[in-house]
Design an enzyme around this catalytic site. Sequence first.
Site, PDB file in Angstrom:
ATOM      1  N   GLN A 131       0.824  -1.133   0.014  1.00  0.00           N
ATOM      2  CA  GLN A 131      -0.120  -0.145  -0.035  1.00  0.00           C
ATOM      3  C   GLN A 131       0.902   1.241   0.119  1.00  0.00           C
ATOM      4  O   GLN A 131       1.936   1.302   1.026  1.00  0.00           O
ATOM      5  CB  GLN A 131      -1.052  -0.007   1.301  1.00  0.00           C
ATOM      6  CG  GLN A 131      -1.705  -1.228   1.418  1.00  0.00           C
ATOM      7  CD  GLN A 131      -2.969  -1.035   0.485  1.00  0.00           C
ATOM      8  OE1 GLN A 131      -3.302  -0.201  -0.109  1.00  0.00           O
ATOM      9  NE2 GLN A 131      -3.638  -2.051   0.177  1.00  0.00           N
ATOM     10  N   TYR A 174      -7.039 -12.649  -2.041  1.00  0.00           N
ATOM     11  CA  TYR A 174      -6.041 -11.938  -2.163  1.00  0.00           C
ATOM     12  C   TYR A 174      -5.325 -11.162  -0.970  1.00  0.00           C
ATOM     13  O   TYR A 174      -5.108 -10.166  -0.956  1.00  0.00           O
ATOM     14  CB  TYR A 174      -6.420 -10.552  -3.138  1.00  0.00           C
ATOM     15  CG  TYR A 174      -7.562 -10.803  -4.155  1.00  0.00           C
ATOM     16  CD1 TYR A 174      -7.270 -11.466  -5.365  1.00  0.00           C
ATOM     17  CD2 TYR A 174      -8.971 -10.870  -4.030  1.00  0.00           C
ATOM     18  CE1 TYR A 174      -8.374 -11.638  -6.305  1.00  0.00           C
ATOM     19  CE2 TYR A 174     -10.044 -11.384  -4.644  1.00  0.00           C
ATOM     20  CZ  TYR A 174      -9.637 -11.610  -6.187  1.00  0.00           C
ATOM     21  OH  TYR A 174     -10.596 -11.754  -6.753  1.00  0.00           O
ATOM     22  N   ASN A 187      -1.192  -8.033   4.916  1.00  0.00           N
ATOM     23  CA  ASN A 187      -1.476  -6.581   5.427  1.00  0.00           C
ATOM     24  C   ASN A 187      -2.626  -6.681   6.375  1.00  0.00           C
ATOM     25  O   ASN A 187      -2.534  -5.895   7.383  1.00  0.00           O
ATOM     26  CB  ASN A 187      -1.586  -5.508   4.280  1.00  0.00           C
ATOM     27  CG  ASN A 187      -1.778  -4.140   4.483  1.00  0.00           C
ATOM     28  OD1 ASN A 187      -1.067  -3.675   5.218  1.00  0.00           O
ATOM     29  ND2 ASN A 187      -2.788  -3.591   4.090  1.00  0.00           N
ATOM     30  N   GLU A 209      -3.663 -16.519  -1.689  1.00  0.00           N
ATOM     31  CA  GLU A 209      -2.813 -15.708  -2.506  1.00  0.00           C
ATOM     32  C   GLU A 209      -1.949 -16.408  -3.484  1.00  0.00           C
ATOM     33  O   GLU A 209      -1.998 -17.815  -3.414  1.00  0.00           O
ATOM     34  CB  GLU A 209      -1.674 -14.963  -1.548  1.00  0.00           C
ATOM     35  CG  GLU A 209      -0.898 -14.146  -2.299  1.00  0.00           C
ATOM     36  CD  GLU A 209      -1.179 -12.947  -3.126  1.00  0.00           C
ATOM     37  OE1 GLU A 209      -0.745 -12.953  -4.146  1.00  0.00           O
ATOM     38  OE2 GLU A 209      -2.242 -12.235  -2.609  1.00  0.00           O
ATOM     39  N   ASP A 264      -9.956  -7.927  -1.375  1.00  0.00           N
ATOM     40  CA  ASP A 264      -9.296  -6.658  -1.619  1.00  0.00           C
ATOM     41  C   ASP A 264      -8.803  -7.099  -3.064  1.00  0.00           C
ATOM     42  O   ASP A 264      -7.731  -6.989  -3.402  1.00  0.00           O
ATOM     43  CB  ASP A 264      -8.153  -6.148  -0.725  1.00  0.00           C
ATOM     44  CG  ASP A 264      -7.449  -4.982  -1.192  1.00  0.00           C
ATOM     45  OD1 ASP A 264      -8.118  -4.274  -2.169  1.00  0.00           O
ATOM     46  OD2 ASP A 264      -6.332  -4.697  -0.524  1.00  0.00           O
ATOM     47  N   CYS A 286     -10.439  -0.583  -4.979  1.00  0.00           N
ATOM     48  CA  CYS A 286      -9.458   0.732  -5.352  1.00  0.00           C
ATOM     49  C   CYS A 286     -10.011   1.174  -6.887  1.00  0.00           C
ATOM     50  O   CYS A 286      -9.400   1.895  -7.548  1.00  0.00           O
ATOM     51  CB  CYS A 286      -8.069   0.022  -5.960  1.00  0.00           C
ATOM     52  SG  CYS A 286      -8.189  -1.204  -7.056  1.00  0.00           S
ATOM     53  N   GLU A 290      -9.994   4.926  -2.883  1.00  0.00           N
ATOM     54  CA  GLU A 290     -10.444   3.744  -2.343  1.00  0.00           C
ATOM     55  C   GLU A 290     -11.625   3.706  -1.486  1.00  0.00           C
ATOM     56  O   GLU A 290     -11.715   4.616  -0.910  1.00  0.00           O
ATOM     57  CB  GLU A 290      -8.842   3.404  -1.531  1.00  0.00           C
ATOM     58  CG  GLU A 290      -8.679   1.894  -0.979  1.00  0.00           C
ATOM     59  CD  GLU A 290      -7.593   1.306  -1.901  1.00  0.00           C
ATOM     60  OE1 GLU A 290      -7.243   0.294  -1.561  1.00  0.00           O
ATOM     61  OE2 GLU A 290      -7.107   2.018  -2.785  1.00  0.00           O
TER      62      GLU A 290
END
Length: 361
Positions: A183, A211, A216, A232, A292, A317, A351
Amino acid sequence: MHQINPVEYDHLLHLKINNLKKVFSHIPLPTFEVYKSKPLNFRMRAEFRIWHEDGEVFYAMNNPDKKTPYIINEFPIGSKKINELMAPLLLEINKNYILKNKLFSAEFLTTLTDDVVVTLIYHKPVDEDWEKEATNLHTKFMINIIGRSRKKKLIIGHDYVVEKLRVDGIDYYYKQIENGFTQPNARINQAMLGWTLRQTQKCGGDLLELYCGNGNFTCVLSKNFKKVLATEVSKASVKAAYFNLEKNNIGNVKICRMSSEEITSALNRVRKFRRLKNIDLNSYKLNTIFVDPPRAGLDEKTLNLLKKFKNILYISCNPKTLQENIQEISTTHSIKSFAVFDQFPYTDHLECGVLLQLKNL
């Protein structure tokens, strides 16, 4: 680069929020929270072209209106550490033929705690001579240096930084790999982490995260769930995520290297995967899903998977694809919370975070 004027920040954010409301004009939104960025020094990473002229090199950025880029001496949206390093680092590079010869670009990755990786990319092979000279930069500036050329990578120090983010009174530590996704706006990232934590406080049960990247959100959200199953596809990201889970003493998370399509097939019992041989899907009580996704949003199969969950937490996003996805999900779920995070000031990007819950609960 567009001239940055911090005085314009609030006005530009207001315009973005108005555009967001137009995108969602056919979907009623609850009163939403707005998380503003710092107007300057908010970006933790930067990439610059290197321009060669009269035997010297300069930082440059592409100019869409001209064939030649324009030279820059500062990067006001970049972190204070990026701006502190730019000029003295370039001065040292210009003193050294080996360091500046065929230098193509320079990339900076920094943190709130001033950990730094600088990557120098060349149109010539980086070799032992380069490594010797770059080691002097490493020593002088106390930073990690990476040299890249075709099929070659030399590391002096580390090829990652470790970021510290404070969320709900707890410090979380994250390995962020050079050339990997992170990020870019660390303080807005902290705001997103805090918001998602608050939204899921009463969800209970277990969490499925798609994802997950370097973990994070995973590290923070694990606090609110008995168990977390995260997916992932990137090997490097999975490796970093496990490092971050261990660094933060988190033991209730399992990560599987699978795409959203694959985990959907596994959960629907359509296919068995060897990558899940050590994970008992039947032991999970998955009532919350967190996504995300990339700018393209979610595919139809993943959207159908989301509809099976009691709670859906969606960070986006791209408001346009978010609106399209919510339009589909709204047949089964209703919006409970909505937030806006200005991750990219002075751009059109915004976002968003949404919590949706199954209707008729």
